[in-house]
Write a protein that holds these residues in place. Structure first.
Motif, PDB file in Angstrom:
ATOM      1  N   LYS A  10      26.340 -45.648  22.429  1.00  0.00           N
ATOM      2  CA  LYS A  10      25.229 -45.030  22.828  1.00  0.00           C
ATOM      3  C   LYS A  10      24.707 -43.849  21.985  1.00  0.00           C
ATOM      4  O   LYS A  10      23.969 -42.881  22.631  1.00  0.00           O
ATOM      5  CB  LYS A  10      25.537 -44.594  24.296  1.00  0.00           C
ATOM      6  N   GLY A  11      25.572 -43.523  21.022  1.00  0.00           N
ATOM      7  CA  GLY A  11      25.281 -42.131  20.097  1.00  0.00           C
ATOM      8  C   GLY A  11      26.371 -41.207  20.267  1.00  0.00           C
ATOM      9  O   GLY A  11      27.284 -41.479  20.638  1.00  0.00           O
ATOM     10  N   VAL A  12      26.042 -40.176  19.457  1.00  0.00           N
ATOM     11  CA  VAL A  12      26.926 -38.859  19.517  1.00  0.00           C
ATOM     12  C   VAL A  12      26.751 -38.126  20.581  1.00  0.00           C
ATOM     13  O   VAL A  12      25.528 -37.831  20.958  1.00  0.00           O
ATOM     14  CB  VAL A  12      27.056 -38.557  17.999  1.00  0.00           C
ATOM     15  N   ASP A  13      27.756 -37.434  20.906  1.00  0.00           N
ATOM     16  CA  ASP A  13      27.432 -36.126  21.788  1.00  0.00           C
ATOM     17  C   ASP A  13      26.619 -35.477  21.190  1.00  0.00           C
ATOM     18  O   ASP A  13      26.456 -35.083  20.177  1.00  0.00           O
ATOM     19  CB  ASP A  13      29.193 -35.591  21.988  1.00  0.00           C
ATOM     20  N   GLU A  14      25.660 -34.932  22.416  1.00  0.00           N
ATOM     21  CA  GLU A  14      24.371 -34.512  21.963  1.00  0.00           C
ATOM     22  C   GLU A  14      24.499 -33.143  21.370  1.00  0.00           C
ATOM     23  O   GLU A  14      23.851 -32.394  20.446  1.00  0.00           O
ATOM     24  CB  GLU A  14      23.366 -34.013  23.500  1.00  0.00           C
ATOM     25  N   ARG A  15      25.856 -32.445  21.692  1.00  0.00           N
ATOM     26  CA  ARG A  15      26.213 -30.971  21.027  1.00  0.00           C
ATOM     27  C   ARG A  15      26.287 -31.181  19.571  1.00  0.00           C
ATOM     28  O   ARG A  15      26.006 -30.191  18.911  1.00  0.00           O
ATOM     29  CB  ARG A  15      27.431 -30.453  21.668  1.00  0.00           C
ATOM     30  N   ILE A  16      26.641 -32.355  19.048  1.00  0.00           N
ATOM     31  CA  ILE A  16      26.760 -32.465  17.586  1.00  0.00           C
ATOM     32  C   ILE A  16      25.073 -32.465  16.967  1.00  0.00           C
ATOM     33  O   ILE A  16      25.065 -31.613  15.833  1.00  0.00           O
ATOM     34  CB  ILE A  16      27.516 -34.017  17.041  1.00  0.00           C
ATOM     35  N   ARG A  17      24.449 -32.965  17.637  1.00  0.00           N
ATOM     36  CA  ARG A  17      22.963 -32.917  17.224  1.00  0.00           C
ATOM     37  C   ARG A  17      22.525 -31.473  17.340  1.00  0.00           C
ATOM     38  O   ARG A  17      21.974 -31.023  16.278  1.00  0.00           O
ATOM     39  CB  ARG A  17      22.166 -33.944  18.064  1.00  0.00           C
ATOM     40  N   GLU A  18      22.698 -31.027  18.521  1.00  0.00           N
ATOM     41  CA  GLU A  18      22.469 -29.439  18.473  1.00  0.00           C
ATOM     42  C   GLU A  18      22.925 -28.600  17.270  1.00  0.00           C
ATOM     43  O   GLU A  18      22.330 -27.977  16.857  1.00  0.00           O
ATOM     44  CB  GLU A  18      22.708 -28.910  19.706  1.00  0.00           C
ATOM     45  N   LYS A  19      24.319 -28.703  17.336  1.00  0.00           N
ATOM     46  CA  LYS A  19      24.843 -27.685  16.238  1.00  0.00           C
ATOM     47  C   LYS A  19      24.803 -27.892  14.746  1.00  0.00           C
ATOM     48  O   LYS A  19      24.708 -27.046  14.015  1.00  0.00           O
ATOM     49  CB  LYS A  19      26.474 -27.702  16.583  1.00  0.00           C
ATOM     50  N   TYR A  20      24.892 -29.553  14.416  1.00  0.00           N
ATOM     51  CA  TYR A  20      24.907 -29.676  12.922  1.00  0.00           C
ATOM     52  C   TYR A  20      23.578 -30.374  12.225  1.00  0.00           C
ATOM     53  O   TYR A  20      23.365 -30.224  11.174  1.00  0.00           O
ATOM     54  CB  TYR A  20      26.191 -30.441  12.662  1.00  0.00           C
ATOM     55  N   VAL A  21      23.012 -31.331  13.193  1.00  0.00           N
ATOM     56  CA  VAL A  21      21.992 -32.267  12.603  1.00  0.00           C
ATOM     57  C   VAL A  21      20.683 -31.428  12.333  1.00  0.00           C
ATOM     58  O   VAL A  21      20.269 -30.547  13.067  1.00  0.00           O
ATOM     59  CB  VAL A  21      21.758 -33.310  13.496  1.00  0.00           C
ATOM     60  N   THR A  22      20.308 -31.596  11.114  1.00  0.00           N
ATOM     61  CA  THR A  22      18.812 -30.947  10.619  1.00  0.00           C
ATOM     62  C   THR A  22      17.627 -31.899  10.825  1.00  0.00           C
ATOM     63  O   THR A  22      16.726 -31.631  10.771  1.00  0.00           O
ATOM     64  CB  THR A  22      18.926 -30.304   9.466  1.00  0.00           C
TER      65      THR A  22
END
Ligand code: 6GU
Length: 240
Positions: free
Chosen positions: A128-140
């Motif tokens: 279902k995807g990666v934990d949203e906190r990875i997206r918030e912290k690292y993904v640009t």
């Protein structure tokens, strides 16, 4: 750790680090053709990291149940964060890309831009995807390759990498050929022909045999416009 490395040289080149749960998927596509040539020439380096290698769970788990009702597994933070942190401690990254169907659609201008950068991380989404906190912290940057759903982000990561690497000068044998691609001038490509001039009664258009390069270029542009009008009229509506 047994990360695979597709590389030859270490200097001033495009480096792509791909984080995936399915590292073996990259063996075929990255060992063939254009990407292989880029790697062999030392123009690009591709490092494949198995996210599972970074799991501190005793069963090497990399996913867990989504909070809330309903089925579905989510990629956990720890292994992904540890892998990204390790990479970021080693060099500066220009972009951390996450492949997901809800990302922005990859189109040629974005590939052009990415091809000018040096160090990229691509995190392949799964389940279902990666934990949203990875997206918030690292993904640009979050990228999708089209409005359909794939089993995972690996194929998307390959598409993104291919679209970028082929644009780096020296990768294609004829450097101008990337500039005459479909989409680079907002048009689809014109038809192409090669020998023989006649096959089973089917003839190459006469103009291609006329020997006048300028006339042939004009014909190609007309054909490109005609084809774009017929097949992708919305490409002509935009700013040009
Ligand atoms: Cl980036 N991931 C997945 N799973 N499906 C997709 C996609 C990405 N782009 C289009 N479909």
């Amino acid at each position: 750790m047994n990360d695979f490395v597709f590389s030859q040289s270490k200097q001033n080149i495009m480096r792509i680090d791909i984080l995936t749960l399915f590292p073996e998927m990259f063996n075929g596509p990255f060992s063939e053709s254009m990407i292989k040539r880029a790697v062999d020439k030392g123009i690009a380096e591709i490092h494949i990291h198995n996210i599972r290698d970074y799991s501190k769970n005793k069963h090497k788990r990399v996913d867990d149940y989504a909070y809330g009702p309903g089925a579905g597994m989510v990629m956990t933070i720890q292994p992904v964060a540890d892998c990204i942190n390790k990479l970021m401690s080693e060099r500066r990254y220009d972009a951390v890309i996450y492949t997901t169907p809800d990302g922005e659609r990859l189109e040629q201008p974005r590939a052009n831009h990415l091809s000018t950068l040096n160090n990229l991380i691509i995190l392949c989404g799964h389940y279902k995807g990666v934990d949203e906190r990875i997206r918030e912290k690292y993904v640009t940057m979050e990228l999708s390759i089209g409005d359909y759903v794939l089993t995972g982000g690996e194929l998307a990561a390959m598409v993104i990498s291919d679209s970028i690497i082929r644009l780096i000068p020296g990768v294609l044998s004829d450097e101008t050929s990337a500039l005459s691609d479909s989409f680079q001038n907002g048009l689809l490509s014109p038809p192409v022909y090669t020998r023989p001039a006649e096959y089973d009664g089917m003839k190459v258009p006469d103009i291609l045999l006329c020997g006048d390069d300028k006339k042939i270029e004009e014909w190609r542009l007309e054909e490109a416009i005609k084809r774009t009008k017929e097949r992708r009229p919305e490409l002509l509506d935009d700013d040009q």
